[in-house]
Design a protein around this motif. Structure first.
Motif, PDB file in Angstrom:
ATOM      1  N   ALA A 246      -2.228  13.962  -0.142  1.00 19.80           N
ATOM      2  CA  ALA A 246      -1.716  12.615  -0.439  1.00 19.80           C
ATOM      3  C   ALA A 246      -0.357  12.396   0.230  1.00 19.80           C
ATOM      4  N   ASN A 247       0.458  13.428   0.280  1.00 18.99           N
ATOM      5  CA  ASN A 247       1.756  13.356   0.933  1.00 18.99           C
ATOM      6  C   ASN A 247       1.586  13.066   2.425  1.00 18.99           C
TER       7      ASN A 247
ATOM      8  N   GLN B 286      12.400   9.676   2.395  1.00 17.77           N
ATOM      9  CA  GLN B 286      11.274  10.381   1.778  1.00 17.77           C
ATOM     10  C   GLN B 286      11.097  11.681   2.538  1.00 17.77           C
ATOM     11  N   ILE B 287      11.129  12.769   1.807  1.00 21.30           N
ATOM     12  CA  ILE B 287      10.955  14.084   2.407  1.00 21.30           C
ATOM     13  C   ILE B 287       9.498  14.492   2.235  1.00 21.30           C
TER      14      ILE B 287
ATOM     15  N   LEU C  59       1.664   9.468  -5.508  1.00 23.97           N
ATOM     16  CA  LEU C  59       2.174  10.777  -5.107  1.00 23.97           C
ATOM     17  C   LEU C  59       3.056  11.363  -6.205  1.00 23.97           C
ATOM     18  N   PHE C  60       3.942  10.555  -6.772  1.00 26.84           N
ATOM     19  CA  PHE C  60       4.810  11.052  -7.827  1.00 26.84           C
ATOM     20  C   PHE C  60       4.039  11.317  -9.112  1.00 26.84           C
TER      21      PHE C  60
ATOM     22  N   HIS D 253       0.835  -1.206   0.000  1.00 24.62           N
ATOM     23  CA  HIS D 253       0.000   0.000   0.000  1.00 24.62           C
ATOM     24  C   HIS D 253       0.873   1.260   0.000  1.00 24.62           C
ATOM     25  N   ILE D 254       1.925   1.267   0.795  1.00 22.91           N
ATOM     26  CA  ILE D 254       2.839   2.406   0.857  1.00 22.91           C
ATOM     27  C   ILE D 254       3.512   2.619  -0.499  1.00 22.91           C
ATOM     28  N   GLN D 255       3.936   1.549  -1.134  1.00 22.59           N
ATOM     29  CA  GLN D 255       4.562   1.665  -2.452  1.00 22.59           C
ATOM     30  C   GLN D 255       3.577   2.232  -3.475  1.00 22.59           C
TER      31      GLN D 255
END
Length: 153
Positions: A46-47, A103-104, A17-18, A9-11
């Motif tokens: 989303a971030n 990840q920033i 996001l990108f 899910h994170i991936q």
């Protein structure tokens, strides 16, 4: 199984996001349709959701390797902030050279988006730039040497 599903899910969130980042850049360049503020809020929301997913992964799956090391970066969105621009550049440089996948998560600290307002309140962010790394808050510009040590780069 839950941790594997959460990691997937994170991936997926990161990819979305990108994708949104590309749409955001197109909206910024195309000022005729005036979609930039709307897309920007979607991107920031989303971030924040991705950040919360990473925090949940850390809590629920403590023995698993983190997919990303999160860095919260709070900047000013309403006033000129030279230190914020400098901090952003340092973070970009560290992100490119660090062996760890980081990840920033960049957020305006003035608010306007509920999940970001929760983070600002939770970490008592009152100045920009401010970083949060491993639940520790650092106010002001943090240099590459300091960040390298904190992130084990």
């Amino acid at each position: 199984r839950f941790c594997s599903a959460l990691e997937t899910h994170i991936q997926t969130q990161n990819k979305r996001l990108f994708d949104l980042l590309g749409i955001l850049e197109q909206a910024r360049q195309n000022s005729l349709n005036n979609q930039y503020p709307i897309v920007r809020k979607r991107f920031q929301s989303a971030n924040a959701q991705l950040y919360f997913s990473l925090k949940r992964f850390e809590k629920e799956c403590p023995n698993r390797e983190k997919p990303l090391i999160p860095i919260l970066y709070f900047f000013s969105d309403t006033e000129e902030c030279g230190d914020c621009q400098l901090q952003a550049q340092i973070l970009d440089d560290v992100g490119k050279t660090c062996a760890q996948p980081i990840q920033i998560f960049a957020f305006p600290y003035e608010g306007g988006i509920e999940p970001i307002e929760l983070l600002v309140k939770d970490y008592t962010i009152t100045h920009a730039p401010t970083l949060v790394i491993d639940e520790n808050k650092y106010v002001g510009v943090q240099g590459p040497t300091f960040l390298g040590k904190k992130l084990n780069c």
